[in-house]
Design an enzyme around this catalytic site. Structure first.
Site, PDB file in Angstrom:
ATOM      1  N   PHE A 137     -72.696  96.142  47.724  1.00  0.00           N
ATOM      2  CA  PHE A 137     -71.400  95.996  47.117  1.00  0.00           C
ATOM      3  C   PHE A 137     -71.335  95.944  45.769  1.00  0.00           C
ATOM      4  CE2 PHE A 137     -68.050  92.754  46.203  1.00  0.00           C
ATOM      5  CZ  PHE A 137     -66.977  93.650  46.694  1.00  0.00           C
ATOM      6  N   ASP A 138     -70.149  95.828  45.102  1.00  0.00           N
ATOM      7  CA  ASP A 138     -70.069  96.495  43.581  1.00  0.00           C
ATOM      8  C   ASP A 138     -70.894  95.244  43.044  1.00  0.00           C
ATOM      9  OD1 ASP A 138     -68.008  94.691  43.854  1.00  0.00           O
ATOM     10  OD2 ASP A 138     -66.538  96.134  43.256  1.00  0.00           O
ATOM     11  N   HIS A 155     -64.133  99.117  37.102  1.00  0.00           N
ATOM     12  CA  HIS A 155     -62.825  99.305  37.992  1.00  0.00           C
ATOM     13  C   HIS A 155     -61.917  98.039  37.899  1.00  0.00           C
ATOM     14  CE1 HIS A 155     -66.138  97.946  40.408  1.00  0.00           C
ATOM     15  NE2 HIS A 155     -65.299  97.442  41.291  1.00  0.00           N
ATOM     16  N   LYS A 166     -65.486  84.927  53.286  1.00  0.00           N
ATOM     17  CA  LYS A 166     -65.280  86.070  54.393  1.00  0.00           C
ATOM     18  C   LYS A 166     -65.274  85.194  55.591  1.00  0.00           C
ATOM     19  CE  LYS A 166     -66.441  88.835  50.794  1.00  0.00           C
ATOM     20  NZ  LYS A 166     -66.833  88.098  49.396  1.00  0.00           N
ATOM     21  N   ASP A 224     -77.223  90.893  53.254  1.00  0.00           N
ATOM     22  CA  ASP A 224     -76.125  90.258  52.796  1.00  0.00           C
ATOM     23  C   ASP A 224     -74.943  90.283  53.910  1.00  0.00           C
ATOM     24  OD1 ASP A 224     -73.666  90.213  51.596  1.00  0.00           O
ATOM     25  OD2 ASP A 224     -73.876  91.599  50.234  1.00  0.00           O
ATOM     26  N   ALA A 228     -72.291  88.608  54.345  1.00  0.00           N
ATOM     27  CA  ALA A 228     -70.744  88.111  54.331  1.00  0.00           C
ATOM     28  C   ALA A 228     -69.881  88.308  55.366  1.00  0.00           C
ATOM     29  CB  ALA A 228     -70.080  89.059  53.091  1.00  0.00           C
ATOM     30  N   TYR A 239     -72.648  63.034  44.185  1.00  0.00           N
ATOM     31  CA  TYR A 239     -73.446  64.181  43.648  1.00  0.00           C
ATOM     32  C   TYR A 239     -74.513  64.265  44.526  1.00  0.00           C
ATOM     33  CZ  TYR A 239     -75.495  66.355  39.848  1.00  0.00           C
ATOM     34  OH  TYR A 239     -76.184  67.488  39.225  1.00  0.00           O
TER      35      TYR A 239
HETATM   36  N1  F0G Z   1     -71.416  91.213  49.504  1.00  0.00           N
HETATM   37  C1  F0G Z   1     -70.481  91.691  49.989  1.00  0.00           C
HETATM   38  C2  F0G Z   1     -70.786  92.487  51.181  1.00  0.00           C
HETATM   39  C3  F0G Z   1     -68.986  91.513  49.620  1.00  0.00           C
HETATM   40  O1  F0G Z   1     -68.084  92.072  50.160  1.00  0.00           O
HETATM   41  C4  F0G Z   1     -68.842  90.577  48.491  1.00  0.00           C
HETATM   42  C5  F0G Z   1     -67.479  90.400  48.174  1.00  0.00           C
HETATM   43  C6  F0G Z   1     -69.962  90.050  47.886  1.00  0.00           C
HETATM   44  C7  F0G Z   1     -71.036  90.080  48.528  1.00  0.00           C
HETATM   45  C8  F0G Z   1     -69.620  88.854  46.757  1.00  0.00           C
HETATM   46  O2  F0G Z   1     -69.236  87.597  47.111  1.00  0.00           O
HETATM   47  O3  F0G Z   1     -66.945  87.547  46.282  1.00  0.00           O
HETATM   48  O4  F0G Z   1     -67.909  85.593  47.015  1.00  0.00           O
HETATM   49  O5  F0G Z   1     -68.935  86.701  45.044  1.00  0.00           O
HETATM   50  N2  F0G Z   1     -66.421  90.990  48.393  1.00  0.00           N
HETATM   51  C9  F0G Z   1     -65.032  90.943  48.092  1.00  0.00           C
HETATM   52  C10 F0G Z   1     -64.349  92.124  48.740  1.00  0.00           C
HETATM   53  C11 F0G Z   1     -64.789  90.274  46.715  1.00  0.00           C
HETATM   54  O6  F0G Z   1     -63.251  91.996  48.096  1.00  0.00           O
HETATM   55  O7  F0G Z   1     -64.940  92.752  49.230  1.00  0.00           O
HETATM   56  P1  F0G Z   1     -68.249  86.715  46.551  1.00  0.00           P
END
Ligand code: F0G
Length: 457
Positions: A122-123, A448, A256, A213, A215, A70
């Site tokens: 991102f969304d 969406h 990613k 960000d 990713a 833990y």
């Molecule tokens: N930021 C970016 C640029 C992303 O593309 C994503 C996720 C996230 C944050 C959120 O990360 O999924 O680990 O919570 N993108 C995926 C996509 C879902 O299909 O582009 P997460």
């Protein structure tokens, strides 16, 4: 340079093969929303590159030897070490996925009335900004507006607009600058180091923290090496390290470029901010040495991060995307140029001129790819970004009608992508056959993911 994927398949998974009739039924039952499709009805799944990459034997070996303690788990120390070496940040907090990192950081940095400014949120990133009561404002660079231009860094933030915001009447409201690399909401386009450095300098000059960000930090670094003057002699690792050091910290999904099914982290330079985030993390995600992750995920990520910056891997992956882009163009389907790495963005608006924005050409093309070939991908157009009235009719369309075709890491090979190109070519032969769609039901928040559609009469 000759390139090929520097790995071979050692374990494989069967791909579902369906009939047109089965797909018609599955899509109708899914309310014509790809997010509702059961995966066993999908032949080639290009919905996302997130958490879908194939893991390596080394990752699985590391995962098997993970330490599930833990507190103070050895897996955490391996996770932290690799990320600290990469980012040079003294504070590394694990979280289960990117949106949890966003929630923890943004709820600490932002507040009602504040503005988060980005090249493009991102969304889920936008949603997490809005959940704090702040506003998410996108300032993509002007070059992005021309989908066909070959400008190398169309993912950049617009520096004149950023400066105007930071010196204008709303300056006091700006709570953070967030630069998304690569710019997923903006055609998967990269951000240049020059743009990142200039944005960071502007933000600092006005006392605003700037975060990445990150990713797709490795893929952005690869595109910098290929495209930015002065970087051709650097390794992707050197470029990535430099990018992290230009800013005050980051949120990064590791689903990613961590090539892992799960995982993310927050990296910070400011000890006081890190402490406040850590309190939030412990209350909501998990203790600071696992942050909601299983120990096996910490080790999978640590090993994935060792693999993702391999120039042979990145060259092969970029080559795969460029090849599919050429095949799509040969098939008569334009994409957002120049091709990035993690996804191609098909210009559905241009392919289906008989469909007005209110009939969602991007969504129509995505549905057609599924019906014709069992290929799953997602719209990035008016369905996602437009505004609707109370009758769910489109009032303000998105600037573009795109379809994102995401490329999972190390999963599909040339044969699969040839098949995708053949399906695209068949659709492009008679595009006027492709029907439009109307909205049947759509929630207000993150619509969406949950909407239901039907073919328009
Ligand atoms: N930021 C970016 C640029 C992303 O593309 C994503 C996720 C996230 C944050 C959120 O990360 O999924 O680990 O919570 N993108 C995926 C996509 C879902 O299909 O582009 P997460």
């Amino acid at each position: 340079m000759r390139t090929f994927p520097p790995y071979r398949a050692q374990v494989v998974a069967e791909i579902p093969i369906t009939t047109r009739e089965q797909r018609e039924r599955a899509l109708a039952e899914a309310g014509y929303n790809a997010f509702n499709l059961p995966a066993d009805q999908v032949t080639i799944d290009l919905l996302t590159d997130s958490g879908t990459g194939a893991v390596s034997t080394r990752q699985e070996a590391a995962a098997a030897a993970a330490d599930r303690s833990y507190a103070g788990s050895a897996s955490f120390f391996r996770f932290r070490e690799i990320l600290a070496e990469l980012t040079h940040y003294p504070h590394i907090l694990p979280v289960h996925q990117g949106r949890a990192a966003e929630r923890v950081l943004f709820s600490t940095v932002l507040a009602p009335g504040k503005i988060s400014v980005s090249n493009t949120h991102f969304d889920t990133t936008r949603a997490n900004v809005e959940l704090t009561g702040a506003e998410a404002r996108d300032l993509p660079c002007a070059e992005f507006a021309d989908l066909d231009s070959l400008e190398p860094f169309k993912g950049n933030i617009d520096l004149p607009s950023l400066e105007a915001l930071l010196t204008g009447p709303e300056a006091g409201r700006v709570g953070q600058v967030l630069i998304t690399i690569t710019n997923n909401g903006g055609g998967g386009q990269p951000v240049s180091m020059a743009n990142l450095a200039a944005a960071a300098k502007l933000a600092r000059a006005h006392g605003v923290p700037v975060f990445l960000d990150a990713a797709r930090f490795a893929e952005n670094a690869w595109l910098v090496v290929q495209r930015e003057p002065g970087y051709a002699g650097k390794t992707p690792r050197e470029v990535a390290e430099e990018a992290f050091q230009l800013v005050d910290g980051c949120v990064a999904s590791l689903k990613k470029d961590g090539i892992s099914p799960m995982g993310a982290f927050i990296g910070l330079t400011d000890p006081e901010l890190a402490q406040r985030c850590e309190g939030n993390l412990i209350a909501t995600e998990g203790f600071r040495t696992y942050g909601g992750l299983g120990a096996h995920d910490l080790d999978r990520v640590a090993q994935g991060l060792r693999e993702v910056l391999d120039p042979n891997y990145l060259a092969a992956r970029a080559g795969e995307a460029a090849r599919l882009a050429r095949l799509a163009n040969d098939a008569g389907v334009d994409i957002v140029q120049p091709a990035g790495i993690h996804a191609l963005y098909l210009n559905a608006g241009r392919l289906l001129p008989h469909l007005p924005a209110s009939r969602f050409p991007g969504h129509s093309l995505a549905c057609e790819l599924y019906l014709e070939g069992g290929i799953r991908c997602v719209e990035l157009g008016s369905l996602y970004l437009g505004t609707l009235d109370e009758n769910r009719e489109l009032v303000t369309p998105a600037p573009f009608e795109l379809v994102r075709v995401a490329l999972p890491r190390r999963v599909y090979s040339q044969g699969h992508y040839d098949y995708v190109a053949e399906v695209l070519a068949d659709i492009a032969k008679n595009p006027e056959r492709v029907p439009g769609y109307r909205i049947v039901d759509a929630p207000d928040f993150l619509r969406h993911f949950n909407l239901r559609m039907a073919p328009a009469a």
